[in-house]
Design a protein around this motif. Structure first.
Motif, mmCIF file in Angstrom:
data_model
loop_
_atom_site.group_PDB
_atom_site.id
_atom_site.type_symbol
_atom_site.label_atom_id
_atom_site.label_comp_id
_atom_site.label_asym_id
_atom_site.label_seq_id
_atom_site.Cartn_x
_atom_site.Cartn_y
_atom_site.Cartn_z
ATOM 1 N N MET A 1 -66.200 -2.643 -12.231
ATOM 2 C CA MET A 1 -65.192 -1.762 -11.624
ATOM 3 C C MET A 1 -64.645 -2.338 -10.323
ATOM 4 N N ALA A 2 -65.485 -3.111 -9.623
ATOM 5 C CA ALA A 2 -65.058 -3.698 -8.346
ATOM 6 C C ALA A 2 -63.898 -4.667 -8.558
ATOM 7 N N ILE A 3 -63.982 -5.471 -9.636
ATOM 8 C CA ILE A 3 -62.906 -6.421 -9.932
ATOM 9 C C ILE A 3 -61.625 -5.671 -10.277
ATOM 10 N N THR A 4 -61.760 -4.583 -11.017
ATOM 11 C CA THR A 4 -60.596 -3.777 -11.404
ATOM 12 C C THR A 4 -59.896 -3.211 -10.177
ATOM 13 N N MET A 5 -60.664 -2.628 -9.251
ATOM 14 C CA MET A 5 -60.073 -2.031 -8.059
ATOM 15 C C MET A 5 -59.501 -3.101 -7.130
ATOM 16 N N SER A 6 -60.120 -4.266 -7.098
ATOM 17 C CA SER A 6 -59.588 -5.370 -6.286
ATOM 18 C C SER A 6 -58.242 -5.828 -6.817
ATOM 19 N N SER A 7 -58.144 -5.943 -8.151
ATOM 20 C CA SER A 7 -56.864 -6.335 -8.753
ATOM 21 C C SER A 7 -55.814 -5.257 -8.518
ATOM 22 N N PHE A 8 -56.232 -3.990 -8.579
ATOM 23 C CA PHE A 8 -55.327 -2.874 -8.316
ATOM 24 C C PHE A 8 -54.742 -2.981 -6.899
ATOM 25 N N ALA A 9 -55.630 -3.197 -5.905
ATOM 26 C CA ALA A 9 -55.194 -3.278 -4.509
ATOM 27 C C ALA A 9 -54.309 -4.497 -4.270
ATOM 28 N N LEU A 10 -54.672 -5.632 -4.875
ATOM 29 C CA LEU A 10 -53.906 -6.863 -4.686
ATOM 30 C C LEU A 10 -52.499 -6.721 -5.245
ATOM 31 N N LEU A 11 -52.392 -6.204 -6.468
ATOM 32 C CA LEU A 11 -51.069 -6.034 -7.090
ATOM 33 C C LEU A 11 -50.211 -5.058 -6.294
ATOM 34 N N LEU A 12 -50.833 -4.018 -5.757
ATOM 35 C CA LEU A 12 -50.104 -3.027 -4.965
ATOM 36 C C LEU A 12 -49.576 -3.652 -3.678
ATOM 37 N N MET A 13 -50.395 -4.498 -3.048
ATOM 38 C CA MET A 13 -50.006 -5.104 -1.769
ATOM 39 C C MET A 13 -48.875 -6.112 -1.920
ATOM 40 N N ILE A 14 -48.790 -6.778 -3.066
ATOM 41 C CA ILE A 14 -47.731 -7.780 -3.235
ATOM 42 C C ILE A 14 -46.444 -7.172 -3.777
ATOM 43 N N GLY A 15 -46.425 -5.838 -3.903
ATOM 44 C CA GLY A 15 -45.177 -5.167 -4.234
ATOM 45 C C GLY A 15 -44.901 -4.948 -5.699
ATOM 46 N N VAL A 16 -45.896 -5.077 -6.572
ATOM 47 C CA VAL A 16 -45.696 -4.801 -7.993
ATOM 48 C C VAL A 16 -45.506 -3.285 -8.166
ATOM 49 N N PRO A 17 -44.535 -2.851 -8.988
ATOM 50 C CA PRO A 17 -44.332 -1.407 -9.197
ATOM 51 C C PRO A 17 -45.619 -0.723 -9.637
ATOM 52 N N ILE A 18 -45.833 0.493 -9.123
ATOM 53 C CA ILE A 18 -47.106 1.182 -9.325
ATOM 54 C C ILE A 18 -47.420 1.411 -10.799
ATOM 55 N N SER A 19 -46.399 1.677 -11.630
ATOM 56 C CA SER A 19 -46.663 1.896 -13.057
ATOM 57 C C SER A 19 -47.230 0.635 -13.709
ATOM 58 N N ILE A 20 -46.696 -0.523 -13.319
ATOM 59 C CA ILE A 20 -47.192 -1.801 -13.860
ATOM 60 C C ILE A 20 -48.591 -2.092 -13.325
ATOM 61 N N VAL A 21 -48.826 -1.750 -12.055
ATOM 62 C CA VAL A 21 -50.148 -1.944 -11.451
ATOM 63 C C VAL A 21 -51.210 -1.183 -12.231
ATOM 64 N N LEU A 22 -50.917 0.080 -12.555
ATOM 65 C CA LEU A 22 -51.879 0.901 -13.288
ATOM 66 C C LEU A 22 -52.196 0.305 -14.656
ATOM 67 N N GLY A 23 -51.151 -0.155 -15.353
ATOM 68 C CA GLY A 23 -51.354 -0.741 -16.677
ATOM 69 C C GLY A 23 -52.148 -2.033 -16.628
ATOM 70 N N LEU A 24 -51.790 -2.916 -15.689
ATOM 71 C CA LEU A 24 -52.489 -4.206 -15.573
ATOM 72 C C LEU A 24 -53.936 -4.020 -15.144
ATOM 73 N N ALA A 25 -54.175 -3.092 -14.229
ATOM 74 C CA ALA A 25 -55.552 -2.840 -13.779
ATOM 75 C C ALA A 25 -56.410 -2.338 -14.938
ATOM 76 N N SER A 26 -55.820 -1.529 -15.809
ATOM 77 C CA SER A 26 -56.558 -1.042 -16.979
ATOM 78 C C SER A 26 -56.909 -2.185 -17.923
ATOM 79 N N VAL A 27 -55.962 -3.106 -18.115
ATOM 80 C CA VAL A 27 -56.208 -4.269 -18.975
ATOM 81 C C VAL A 27 -57.285 -5.165 -18.367
ATOM 82 N N VAL A 28 -57.247 -5.334 -17.044
ATOM 83 C CA VAL A 28 -58.273 -6.135 -16.358
ATOM 84 C C VAL A 28 -59.656 -5.533 -16.591
ATOM 85 N N TYR A 29 -59.756 -4.207 -16.531
ATOM 86 C CA TYR A 29 -61.040 -3.536 -16.752
ATOM 87 C C TYR A 29 -61.584 -3.845 -18.153
ATOM 88 N N VAL A 30 -60.697 -3.772 -19.155
ATOM 89 C CA VAL A 30 -61.113 -4.050 -20.536
ATOM 90 C C VAL A 30 -61.575 -5.500 -20.662
#
Length: 424
Positions: A1-30
């Motif tokens: 889960m730590a890797i998932t939340m780290s990817s979530f925070a990183l994508l959010l900070m670099i300006g990726v749209p939040i909807s895409i961030v949520l989807g990518l973070a879910s894929v990272v978790y899987v």
């Protein structure tokens, strides 16, 4: 889960749209967990999250707002407010607040309201002698009323996520919206006295009467929506469809400013806005599946219970947490992500879910005007053609009033629940 939340925070900070961030973070978790069974359920989860009947109200209210803007309803509400309040010191600032209060019962979206009113009010206030920065700040702050006074898109999203009545949420937003309007008006009165704001000449009684007569059809739309819901004649979703029909009739037949050639543009704008919200909802539902698998709601509930057993202290912690979240996350995203987590915790503290919904929604709206990510600030800055730094300096007094009102409503739940209790 730590890797998932780290990817979530990183994508959010670099300006990726939040909807895409949520989807990518879910894929990272899987990918990290290797749970292929979860991957198979994801497509179904994407669609199931947007199949709720209550969500149909969102595109319908968006359509109603588009029809009202092009149909002349918006301009008449502003003209009516200016006729009644323009002659006071700081009159045009009052007009901005009052007009936004009226429009809140039509649009229900703070960002849409900020963009629309910035085009109208910022040039008008600047022409009267107000600074452009103060004009944009007043407009952005007044647009906060959009998601609080019904109908409200945030209330609909919260109701779907929390399993509460949309109608009760709409009723619960009326008094808080009025209190916030009064708070902003008192601030304008103080600033007007301190800074010697300009005022216009008092309009003749004949002109006031004419403006009142012209605005009656415009006011009938929100009045019928609220009365229909409170009296149980129709649901919130049905009221949205009725609002569309009324806005169409008023714009085409009474004001005659809505043209048949405008209809394709109205539908296109509505489709674009709806698509943005729908994608976000679908992706948030996907991310919610990840949180459920990791038992995040249960862990947070246990943690909150270990800190305090006092519901008043819990509400204080909740407000601070939500204000901080609002600084970095879009309001709609925070609603759809946090509500499934916070509702079980609130039940442990025996907090009314309608009261909780109003608290959460006001926090998210305040967040839309709070740096560094406040979307409302960027919209007001862009449309009003104002630099962000001076705009932020002018917005702080309004945010201070908003936080005071937030805590009053937090610890006096009767102010939120009184009107719903009358119709329960």
């Amino acid at each position: 889960m730590a890797i998932t939340m780290s990817s979530f925070a990183l994508l959010l900070m670099i300006g990726v749209p939040i909807s895409i961030v949520l989807g990518l973070a879910s894929v990272v978790y899987v990918a990290v967990s290797g749970d292929l069974a979860l991957l198979e359920t994801m497509p179904q989860r994407l669609y199931s999250g947007i199949e709720t009947h209550g969500l149909l109200a969102i595109p319908l209210f968006m359509l109603a707002g588009e029809l009202m803007n092009l149909g002349g309803i918006t301009s008449r509400l502003i003209q009516f407010s200016q006729t009644l309040f323009g002659h006071f010191k700081g009159g045009l600032a009052y007009v901005n607040i009052i007009a936004n209060m009226f429009l809140s019962s039509i649009l229900g979206s703070s960002l849409a309201q900020t963009a629309m009113m910035s085009r109208v009010m910022v040039p008008a206030m600047q022409k009267e002698g107000y600074t452009k920065e103060f004009s944009a700040a007043t407009t952005a702050a007044a647009a906060m009323l959009g998601p609080i006074i019904p109908p409200s898109m945030l209330f609909i999203l919260y109701s779907v996520g929390a399993g509460t009545s949309v109608s009760k949420m709409f009723l619960a937003g009326i008094l808080p919206g009025i209190i916030l309007t009064i708070g902003f008006s008192l601030l304008i009165a103080y600033l007007g006295y301190k800074n010697n704001f300009p005022k216009s000449e008092k309009r003749p009684v004949k002109e006031m009467w004419s403006a009142t007569i012209q605005v009656i059809p415009a006011l009938l739309v929100p009045a019928i929506i609220i009365l229909g819901i409170t009296l149980g004649i129709f649901t919130a979703t049905e009221s949205a469809a009725i609002a569309c029909a009324l806005a169409f009739v008023v714009g085409i037949l009474l004001y005659r400013e809505l043209k048949w050639a405008d209809i394709p543009t109205v539908f296109l704008n509505t489709a674009r806005s709806t698509a943005t919200v729908t994608l976000l909802l679908a992706m948030a539902n996907l991310f919610g599946l990840v949180l459920t698998f990791e038992r995040v709601p249960q862990v947070l509930a246990a943690w909150m219970g270990s800190i305090t057993e006092n519901p008043l202290i819990f509400l204080l912690i909740l407000n601070i947490f939500l204000l901080l979240v609002g600084m970095i996350m879009d309001g709609i995203a925070s609603i759809v992500i946090l509500v499934p987590i916070l509702v079980p915790i609130a039940k442990l503290f025996e907090i009314d879910l309608v009261h909780l919904g109003v608290i959460i929604c006001i926090n998210t709206v305040i967040g839309s005007l709070t740096p560094p990510v406040g979307a409302g600030l960027f919209v007001a800055s862009s449309v009003g053609e104002v630099k962000l730094e001076p705009l932020i300096r002018q917005i702080w007094p309004f945010l201070g009033v908003s936080v005071v009102v937030l805590f009053i409503l937090t610890y006096l739940p009767t102010l939120v629940l009184w009107i719903p209790s009358l119709f329960s």
